[in-house]
Design a protein around this motif. Structure first.
Motif, mmCIF file in Angstrom:
data_model
loop_
_atom_site.group_PDB
_atom_site.id
_atom_site.type_symbol
_atom_site.label_atom_id
_atom_site.label_comp_id
_atom_site.label_asym_id
_atom_site.label_seq_id
_atom_site.Cartn_x
_atom_site.Cartn_y
_atom_site.Cartn_z
ATOM 1 N N SER A 84 0.838 -1.208 0.000
ATOM 2 C CA SER A 84 0.000 0.000 0.000
ATOM 3 C C SER A 84 0.874 1.259 0.000
ATOM 4 O O SER A 84 0.652 2.189 0.783
ATOM 5 C CB SER A 84 -0.930 0.001 1.224
ATOM 6 O OG SER A 84 -1.740 -1.147 1.245
ATOM 7 N N LEU A 85 1.829 1.281 -0.887
ATOM 8 C CA LEU A 85 2.778 2.393 -0.924
ATOM 9 C C LEU A 85 2.097 3.700 -1.305
ATOM 10 O O LEU A 85 1.147 3.723 -2.107
ATOM 11 C CB LEU A 85 3.911 2.076 -1.896
ATOM 12 C CG LEU A 85 4.960 1.113 -1.334
ATOM 13 C CD1 LEU A 85 5.765 0.468 -2.448
ATOM 14 C CD2 LEU A 85 5.890 1.851 -0.369
ATOM 15 N N LYS A 86 2.601 4.767 -0.716
ATOM 16 C CA LYS A 86 2.078 6.099 -0.947
ATOM 17 C C LYS A 86 3.195 6.982 -1.514
ATOM 18 O O LYS A 86 4.381 6.719 -1.273
ATOM 19 C CB LYS A 86 1.595 6.706 0.373
ATOM 20 C CG LYS A 86 0.569 5.878 1.116
ATOM 21 C CD LYS A 86 0.237 6.511 2.464
ATOM 22 C CE LYS A 86 -0.776 5.671 3.240
ATOM 23 N NZ LYS A 86 -1.091 6.282 4.558
ATOM 24 N N PRO A 87 2.833 8.045 -2.223
ATOM 25 C CA PRO A 87 3.878 8.948 -2.740
ATOM 26 C C PRO A 87 4.803 9.471 -1.630
ATOM 27 O O PRO A 87 5.999 9.672 -1.883
ATOM 28 C CB PRO A 87 3.061 10.077 -3.373
ATOM 29 C CG PRO A 87 1.798 9.409 -3.818
ATOM 30 C CD PRO A 87 1.493 8.398 -2.730
ATOM 31 N N GLU A 88 4.275 9.650 -0.448
ATOM 32 C CA GLU A 88 5.116 10.157 0.644
ATOM 33 C C GLU A 88 6.114 9.119 1.165
ATOM 34 O O GLU A 88 6.958 9.435 2.002
ATOM 35 C CB GLU A 88 4.257 10.668 1.814
ATOM 36 C CG GLU A 88 3.178 9.713 2.277
ATOM 37 C CD GLU A 88 1.818 10.014 1.656
ATOM 38 O OE1 GLU A 88 1.756 10.270 0.424
ATOM 39 O OE2 GLU A 88 0.821 9.962 2.408
ATOM 40 N N ASP A 89 6.043 7.895 0.672
ATOM 41 C CA ASP A 89 7.057 6.889 1.001
ATOM 42 C C ASP A 89 8.293 7.017 0.114
ATOM 43 O O ASP A 89 9.288 6.326 0.337
ATOM 44 C CB ASP A 89 6.478 5.474 0.842
ATOM 45 C CG ASP A 89 5.373 5.173 1.842
ATOM 46 O OD1 ASP A 89 4.363 4.564 1.436
ATOM 47 O OD2 ASP A 89 5.523 5.546 3.029
ATOM 48 N N THR A 90 8.224 7.896 -0.875
ATOM 49 C CA THR A 90 9.359 8.105 -1.775
ATOM 50 C C THR A 90 10.563 8.608 -1.001
ATOM 51 O O THR A 90 10.484 9.616 -0.293
ATOM 52 C CB THR A 90 8.989 9.106 -2.878
ATOM 53 O OG1 THR A 90 7.949 8.544 -3.685
ATOM 54 C CG2 THR A 90 10.194 9.425 -3.745
ATOM 55 N N ALA A 91 11.672 7.894 -1.132
ATOM 56 C CA ALA A 91 12.890 8.250 -0.399
ATOM 57 C C ALA A 91 14.001 7.289 -0.802
ATOM 58 O O ALA A 91 13.757 6.282 -1.478
ATOM 59 C CB ALA A 91 12.654 8.157 1.108
ATOM 60 N N VAL A 92 15.197 7.594 -0.348
ATOM 61 C CA VAL A 92 16.282 6.617 -0.395
ATOM 62 C C VAL A 92 16.194 5.805 0.893
ATOM 63 O O VAL A 92 16.158 6.383 1.992
ATOM 64 C CB VAL A 92 17.656 7.287 -0.519
ATOM 65 C CG1 VAL A 92 18.762 6.221 -0.507
ATOM 66 C CG2 VAL A 92 17.734 8.120 -1.792
ATOM 67 N N TYR A 93 16.154 4.508 0.752
ATOM 68 C CA TYR A 93 16.047 3.616 1.897
ATOM 69 C C TYR A 93 17.424 3.033 2.220
ATOM 70 O O TYR A 93 18.086 2.467 1.338
ATOM 71 C CB TYR A 93 15.039 2.504 1.612
ATOM 72 C CG TYR A 93 13.618 2.984 1.726
ATOM 73 C CD1 TYR A 93 13.093 3.886 0.795
ATOM 74 C CD2 TYR A 93 12.805 2.580 2.781
ATOM 75 C CE1 TYR A 93 11.792 4.359 0.922
ATOM 76 C CE2 TYR A 93 11.498 3.038 2.910
ATOM 77 C CZ TYR A 93 11.010 3.931 1.976
ATOM 78 O OH TYR A 93 9.708 4.395 2.091
ATOM 79 N N TYR A 94 17.811 3.184 3.476
ATOM 80 C CA TYR A 94 19.127 2.736 3.933
ATOM 81 C C TYR A 94 18.977 1.604 4.946
ATOM 82 O O TYR A 94 18.153 1.672 5.850
ATOM 83 C CB TYR A 94 19.880 3.887 4.606
ATOM 84 C CG TYR A 94 20.225 5.031 3.703
ATOM 85 C CD1 TYR A 94 19.373 6.125 3.567
ATOM 86 C CD2 TYR A 94 21.418 5.030 2.980
ATOM 87 C CE1 TYR A 94 19.696 7.191 2.738
ATOM 88 C CE2 TYR A 94 21.752 6.095 2.154
ATOM 89 C CZ TYR A 94 20.881 7.160 2.040
ATOM 90 O OH TYR A 94 21.212 8.215 1.222
ATOM 91 N N CYS A 95 19.821 0.628 4.787
ATOM 92 C CA CYS A 95 19.904 -0.474 5.746
ATOM 93 C C CYS A 95 20.926 -0.108 6.822
ATOM 94 O O CYS A 95 21.961 0.510 6.522
ATOM 95 C CB CYS A 95 20.339 -1.732 5.002
ATOM 96 S SG CYS A 95 20.682 -3.154 6.039
#
Length: 122
Positions: A84-95
């Motif tokens: 259920s991804l949203k536009p506000e989830d847009t980002a660089v994801y870091y582990c």
């Protein structure tokens, strides 16, 4: 040294799903907490989810019920299933991994991956 390599990011439409993975390699005794953070343009890096070696989890309020973090200790890998991804989830994801390098050490060191871009279109 310890290396974290992320994979699985990409472009998805709002409402869609993605799974990102992070594999740790190198020389170490044990990986303790593993987590996912994200950073959007102009924003501070924030915790998305974290998981202990025993499977205890913690989530940001904004992703509760949509994202699931899991790990495979035998593969030294952590996953983040994003639904259920949203536009506000847009980002660089870091582990991130909290690592005990040697069995005789009481302290641990945090390591970061290089990041993977997740873009959610509206």
């Amino acid at each position: 040294q310890v290396q974290l390599v992320e994979s699985g990011g990409g472009l998805v439409q709002a409402g869609g799903s993605l799974r990102v993975s992070c594999a740790a390699s190198g020389s170490f005794f044990r990986i303790n907490v593993m987590g996912w953070y994200r950073q959007a343009p102009g924003q501070q890096r924030e915790l998305v989810a974290a998981i202990t070696r025993g499977g205890g989890t913690n989530y940001a309020v904004s992703v509760m019920g949509r994202f699931t973090i899991s790990r495979d200790n035998a593969k030294n890998t952590v996953y983040l299933q994003m639904n259920s991804l949203k536009p506000e989830d847009t980002a660089v994801y870091y582990c991130n991994a909290d690592v005990t390098r040697y069995y005789f050490q009481a302290s641990s060191v945090g390591y970061w991956g290089q990041g993977t871009q997740v873009t959610v279109s509206s």
